[in-house]
Write an enzyme that holds these catalytic residues in place. Structure first.
Site, PDB file in Angstrom:
ATOM      1  N   LYS A 204       0.845  -1.209   0.000  1.00  0.00           N
ATOM      2  CA  LYS A 204       0.000   0.000   0.000  1.00  0.00           C
ATOM      3  C   LYS A 204       0.876   1.253   0.000  1.00  0.00           C
ATOM      4  O   LYS A 204       0.605   2.208  -0.727  1.00  0.00           O
ATOM      5  CB  LYS A 204      -0.930  -0.011   1.224  1.00  0.00           C
ATOM      6  CG  LYS A 204      -2.043  -1.046   1.133  1.00  0.00           C
ATOM      7  CD  LYS A 204      -2.812  -1.231   2.434  1.00  0.00           C
ATOM      8  CE  LYS A 204      -3.793  -2.397   2.301  1.00  0.00           C
ATOM      9  NZ  LYS A 204      -4.574  -2.667   3.514  1.00  0.00           N
TER      10      LYS A 204
ATOM     11  N   GLN B 244      -4.647  -1.383   9.690  1.00  0.00           N
ATOM     12  CA  GLN B 244      -4.493  -2.705   9.079  1.00  0.00           C
ATOM     13  C   GLN B 244      -5.051  -3.768  10.027  1.00  0.00           C
ATOM     14  O   GLN B 244      -4.739  -3.779  11.218  1.00  0.00           O
ATOM     15  CB  GLN B 244      -3.009  -2.966   8.765  1.00  0.00           C
ATOM     16  CG  GLN B 244      -2.754  -4.244   7.994  1.00  0.00           C
ATOM     17  CD  GLN B 244      -3.372  -4.243   6.587  1.00  0.00           C
ATOM     18  OE1 GLN B 244      -3.491  -3.202   5.956  1.00  0.00           O
ATOM     19  NE2 GLN B 244      -3.772  -5.403   6.113  1.00  0.00           N
TER      20      GLN B 244
ATOM     21  N   ASP C  62     -10.945   2.975   4.235  1.00  0.00           N
ATOM     22  CA  ASP C  62     -11.169   1.528   4.140  1.00  0.00           C
ATOM     23  C   ASP C  62     -12.666   1.203   4.128  1.00  0.00           C
ATOM     24  O   ASP C  62     -13.054   0.086   3.794  1.00  0.00           O
ATOM     25  CB  ASP C  62     -10.519   0.824   5.343  1.00  0.00           C
ATOM     26  CG  ASP C  62      -9.380  -0.093   4.946  1.00  0.00           C
ATOM     27  OD1 ASP C  62      -9.277  -0.444   3.762  1.00  0.00           O
ATOM     28  OD2 ASP C  62      -8.595  -0.461   5.842  1.00  0.00           O
TER      29      ASP C  62
END
Ligand code: GUN
Length: 298
Positions: free
Chosen positions: A53, A97, A120
């Site tokens: 990422k 994450q 997200d």
């Protein structure tokens, strides 16, 4: 033989456009779009995902900042960092994450993220918005699948879709996003009896189960579109999906490979969400500036 849908190629094409948009933002506000990534513990797969990422951010001109914590980090420390990132005008997106260690209150952490920076799409507001049709951000993997289908001109409206896997990250949002586009959707999961009786009906089959080789040709309707979201590491180190690619290719009309299918699109949609967030922040700022200028005039 199925046409192979090249996710890497589409991702590259989209990233060209994202690079230009990131440059335009930098030009207008004097700061590139900013993404904060929070990585807790030393899960090997998470470290790889985060590295990918961050690299992808660099390639399109997004400034990324990675905050690493040991797995012993407290809930309070994470919430404290998120509060600071929410208030930081140079941060447009915040990504935690997953998975987090068991002692962390996952819901509390995800809901602490400002909805306007939840790139997200895991905040409850964005999850609920999938039901009502007003998300601020769509979750990256299912969003990437929708983009892949659209890029191939694959009709969704009125199609029978079967989603295999009911996770919060992929299966459930995928089903809602395709239903919102007019599909008739069934969700199958680990407790589904006789999976094949469902999958055989699918015009579009999306598989996100995390079981290598789960989908074999007998389970697929001739001419179906097969989207493989699985990323499984085999004992010999190779990465493979949830679909028997060679076997199913002989029956499907279109199929995504692993690697090189959905994976590159997931990261691209994170970049898209971060840049969209920066564009919104910029136009909010310009509206405020215009209003205060007109207040001064009158
Ligand atoms: N862990 C596995 N997939 C994802 C993802 O898409 N986002 C985050 N934040 N964590 C993940």
């Amino acid at each position: 033989m199925a046409k192979v849908i090249d996710g890497q190629k589409l991702a590259q094409a989209l990233r060209g456009d994202l690079l230009a948009r990131a440059g335009a933002i930098d030009g207008r506000r004097g700061a590139a779009p900013g993404l904060a990534v929070i990585l807790v513990g030393d899960d090997a797969a998470s470290a790889v995902y985060v590295r990918n990422k961050i690299r992808a951010c660099d390639a399109v001109g997004i400034r990324s900042v990675c905050h690493r914590f040991p797995s012993s980090v407290s809930n309070a420390d994470l919430l404290d960092l998120i509060a600071r990132l929410n208030a930081d005008s140079e941060i447009d997106g915040i990504l935690v994450q997953l998975p987090l260690p068991a002692h962390i209150a996952l819901d509390q952490v995800l809901e602490a993220i400002s909805v306007a920076k939840d790139v997200d799409g895991f905040h409850l507001y964005n999850v609920g918005g999938l039901v009502t049709g007003n998300t601020v951000f769509s979750p990256c993997t299912p969003y990437g699948v929708v983009k892949l289908l659209e890029s191939e001109d694959i009709a969704i409206d009125g199609q029978n879709v079967v989603v295999v896997g009911a996770s919060n990250i992929v299966g459930k949002p995928m089903a809602l996003m395709l239903m919102a586009r007019g599909a008739t959707v069934a969700i199958c999961h680990a407790k589904t009896r006789d999976l094949a009786q469902f999958t055989i009906l699918a015009d579009i089959l999306v598989v996100a189960a995390g079981v290598p080789g789960l989908i074999i040709p007998q389970m697929v309707k001739t001419g179906a579109v097969v989207i493989d979201v699985g990323i499984n590491r085999l004992p010999d180190g190779r990465i493979t999906g949830d679909v028997d690619f060679n076997g199913v290719s002989a029956k499907a009309s279109r199929i995504t490979p692993v690697p090189g299918g959905v994976g590159p699109m997931t990261v691209t949609m994170l970049l898209e969400n971060t840049i969209a967030s920066a564009e919104r922040a910029l136009s909010r700022g310009e509206r405020v500036a215009e209003n205060s200028a007109s207040e001064r005039l009158f």
